[in-house]
Design an enzyme around this catalytic site. Structure first.
Site, short mmCIF file in Angstrom:
data_model
loop_
_atom_site.label_atom_id
_atom_site.label_comp_id
_atom_site.label_asym_id
_atom_site.label_seq_id
_atom_site.Cartn_x
_atom_site.Cartn_y
_atom_site.Cartn_z
N ASP A 174 4.94 18.96 15.07
CA ASP A 174 5.26 18.00 14.47
C ASP A 174 4.81 17.10 14.05
OD1 ASP A 174 9.23 17.42 14.55
OD2 ASP A 174 7.39 15.69 14.60
N TYR A 205 5.11 9.19 8.94
CA TYR A 205 4.46 9.13 10.05
C TYR A 205 2.76 9.66 8.79
CZ TYR A 205 7.39 11.47 13.22
OH TYR A 205 8.02 11.93 13.90
N HIS A 226 15.93 12.67 9.50
CA HIS A 226 14.95 12.00 10.04
C HIS A 226 15.83 10.85 10.43
CE1 HIS A 226 10.70 10.71 11.00
NE2 HIS A 226 11.67 10.60 11.94
N LYS A 252 9.72 15.64 7.99
CA LYS A 252 11.36 15.14 8.51
C LYS A 252 10.93 14.65 6.85
CE LYS A 252 10.85 14.89 13.30
NZ LYS A 252 9.25 14.58 12.40
#
Length: 288
Positions: free
Chosen positions: A44, A49, A107, A74
């Site tokens: 994931d 990120y 998200h 996401k």
């Protein structure tokens, strides 16, 4: 590894490996490589990120066939809207080095996520995404989206742990056939979670660690989990939860720990909304 069937028939592993806050790309690639070697197949990540390239590199170098993986990413607030989400999805694929994604999520419940959802529905119908879902959507937003969308979300990623159990929200997700998945299932160890006497007592009875008890508790109530660690021994520990079951007494004791409020993210609190809209420039974890 057990799987859970999404409402479109796709099987998703109940346990995966998360890479939130692993922003150093070399550390992230090594961690994902270790996770794959340990046995994880659900990985994931997210555009926010900033480590999709490392995740993709580790998967491609693993020697494990792409079809054996279940990869999630996401689209963040700045990527909401029909055209923006189409472009964001292509960036994610390019970063990962893949030609399809297993699960793509909205998200956060902010911005033009209805336009984003239309884009995701199209990408799903084209076969470029195997499943679509949301993250951090509370019950009113879930119900509204289910009434207005052509395709219901298949997954909702939420803050779910012994201090924030959200049973009523889980019932609503079950009503709509949406699988809940717990991000940060340890809540970063807040409120002394790993030293909690109730959890320690249950762990001692089963010959397991507190972390294993927490993860097992979530999967027994039908919640997928994506714990994160850059340490291989912890990866192995987190994966070693499939050889025991919690008793009804254990579940009842854990129920007593519910504080009924978020510890990490509250999308209805003004300070949290401001934090999230400014997260990419100032990645503060919580204002709670």
């Amino acid at each position: 590894m057990q799987t859970i069937k999404l409402h479109n028939g796709i099987e998703m592993p109940m346990e995966g490996f998360g890479v939130f806050q692993v922003s150093d790309l070399s550390v992230c690639e090594r961690a994902v490589s270790d996770a794959i070697a340990t046995g994880y197949r659900l990985i994931d990540t997210a555009s926010s990120y900033k480590n999709e390239t490392a995740v993709g590199a580790a998967i491609r170098k693993s020697g494990v066939p792409r079809e054996d993986f279940f990869v999630t990413s996401k689209a963040f607030i700045n990527e909401m809207g029909y055209e923006r989400t189409k472009a964001a999805f292509q960036r994610t694929l390019d970063n990962l080095g893949f030609d399809y994604l297993d699960l793509y999520l909205v998200h956060m419940p902010f911005g033009d996520y209805y336009g984003a959802w239309r884009a995701m529905e199209e990408l799903y119908k084209e076969g470029r995404i195997r499943a679509i879902g949301v993250s951090n959507f509370q019950s009113d937003r879930i119900i509204d989206l289910c009434y207005t969308a052509d395709i219901k979300p298949m997954v909702n990623q939420l803050e779910l742990h012994p201090f924030y159990q959200r049973e009523e929200e889980l019932d609503i997700l079950r009503e709509y056939g949406i699988v809940p998945q717990a991000w940060a299932p340890f809540a970063e160890g807040m409120n002394g979670m790993f030293t909690n006497p109730v959890l320690k007592g249950i762990a001692k009875r089963h010959g397991k660690t507190v972390a294993q008890i927490i993860l097992r508790w979530n999967v027994q109530r039908g919640v997928g989990i994506i714990p994160k660690s850059v340490h291989r021994n912890r990866m192995e520990e987190n994966l070693d939860i499939w050889d025991f079951e919690l008793s009804a007494e254990d579940i009842e004791q854990i129920a007593s720990l519910d504080l009924a409020r978020p510890q990490m993210l509250d999308p209805r609190k003004p300070s949290e909304v401001h934090r999230l809209f400014n997260y990419l420039e100032n990645p503060v974890l919580t204002s709670l």
